[in-house]
Write an enzyme that holds these catalytic residues in place. Structure first.
Site: not given
Ligand code: UDP
Length: 324
Positions: A52, A93, A142, A171, A277-278
């Site tokens: 780790d 981390n 993050y 991504n 999502r927040a």
């Molecule tokens: N997203 C979604 N439904 C899900 C998972 C992700 O609509 O079940 C959306 C999320 O809000 C973002 C995009 O898909 O706009 C990519 O999300 P992911 O978690 O894959 O990558 P991130 O951009 O957060 O790194």
């Protein structure tokens, strides 16, 4: 070169490790296996150290004995949503333990560290596409933890002469023939969409369709993991320090990804709109001209169907990921 691949049992790390070996490098994987999978390391080609980044003594010993030319640092927590609930986990981390790695690199006289940074360091960017000069203002812990570590590396370069390259992935998506994405609690869009096609989930939830984008859903720049791996190898041998944004320059909405997955799998993939999502910015698209110019990076798998097809192939071969 001899490379220590930290986080080499994880999704991005394992495929970069495979790519380095395929291109004649010698690697040692260092991974806690908290999120990584032992099955993602081939013992015939890579030595493995289970450890780790919190373990300073093991890191120093590994680095001093190993005589590495380079470190690739993938070992981090990377979920935006989780970081909005537990910021301490991310700073501990991704930042504090990362400093242990940088100290060990100095102790072991390592020449270069290639760091997995992220588009999340830009927050809600002031311009699209996002350039290296775009102001970095993270909107979640993050992204902030990754930006802090970019700054740590800057000072280690200034003071200790440790060369670094920070690669800000947009991504990461896709799979190689042998390795793919398997998270214990999957939260990423592409694997979740394909789990619906596998029959493991009933539907995909779309997190918000009221963003200021053409179809109302968030836009991301999905970049194939093998193209990312190529950038890591080039960065390792580049002469200078640098920060590079890695993406295709093409933004795809959540709905467009679902459409692509429907084309690739032939499955109807039902979806349902749910609240935002927040911590999610509406649009993240990279300008990667600098990486192309300075690193000679040539991405090869830019279209969504090709990326999703590679994941679908891997999932068909490994329906339960790395679980037997
Ligand atoms: N997203 C979604 N439904 C899900 C998972 C992700 O609509 O079940 C959306 C999320 O809000 C973002 C995009 O898909 O706009 C990519 O999300 P992911 O978690 O894959 O990558 P991130 O951009 O957060 O790194």
């Amino acid at each position: 070169m001899k490379v220590l691949v930290c986080g080499g049992a994880g999704y991005i790390g394992s495929i970069c490790n495979e790519y380095l070996i395929d291109h004649g490098h010698q690697t040692v994987v260092f991974d806690s296996l908290i999120l990584g999978h032992a099955e993602a390391i081939d013992p015939r080609t890579s030595e493995f150290i289970q450890g780790d980044l919190a373990d300073r003594d093991l890191l120093t010993k590994t680095m001093v004995n190993g005589k590495f030319d380079a470190i690739m640092h993938f070992a981090a927590f990377s979920l935006v949503g989780e970081s909005m609930k537990d910021p301490g986990k991310y700073f501990r981390n991704n930042l504090a333990n990362g400093i242990n790695l940088a100290d060990a690199a100095v102790a072991g006289n390592v020449k270069v560290i290639v760091f997995s940074s992220t588009a999340a360091t830009f927050g809600e960017p002031e311009e699209i596409p996002i350039r290296e000069t775009t102001r970095q203002q993270p909107i979640n812990p993050y992204g902030e933890s990754k930006l802090c570590f970019e700054k740590v590396l800057h000072w280690y370069q200034q003071i200790h002469g440790l060369r670094y390259v920070a690669l800000r992935y947009f991504n990461a998506a896709g799979a190689s023939a042998n390795y793919g994405e398997h998270h214990i609690n999957e939260t990423h869009l592409i694997p979740l969409v394909l789990q619906v096609a596998q029959g493991k989930r009933e539907k995909i939830m779309i997190y918000g369709d009221d963003y200021e984008t053409p179809d109302g859903t968030c836009i991301r720049d999905y970049i194939h993991i093998i193209d990312l791996a190529q950038a890591h190898m080039l960065a390792m041998s580049a002469p200078n320090c640098g920060h590079y944004n890695l993406g295709t320059g093409n933004g795809l909405s959540v709905k467009e990804i679902i459409e692509s997955a429907r084309r690739v799998t032939g499955h109807a993939i039902p979806s349902e709109i749910s609240p935002r999502r927040a911590g999610d910015p509406p649009r993240l698209i990279a300008c990667s001209d600098l990486a192309k110019k300075e690193l000679g990076w040539k991405p090869q798998f830019e279209d969504a169907d090709t990326i999703i097809e590679s994941v679908w192939k891997w999932m068909k071969k490994h329906p339960n990921g790395y679980n037997a």
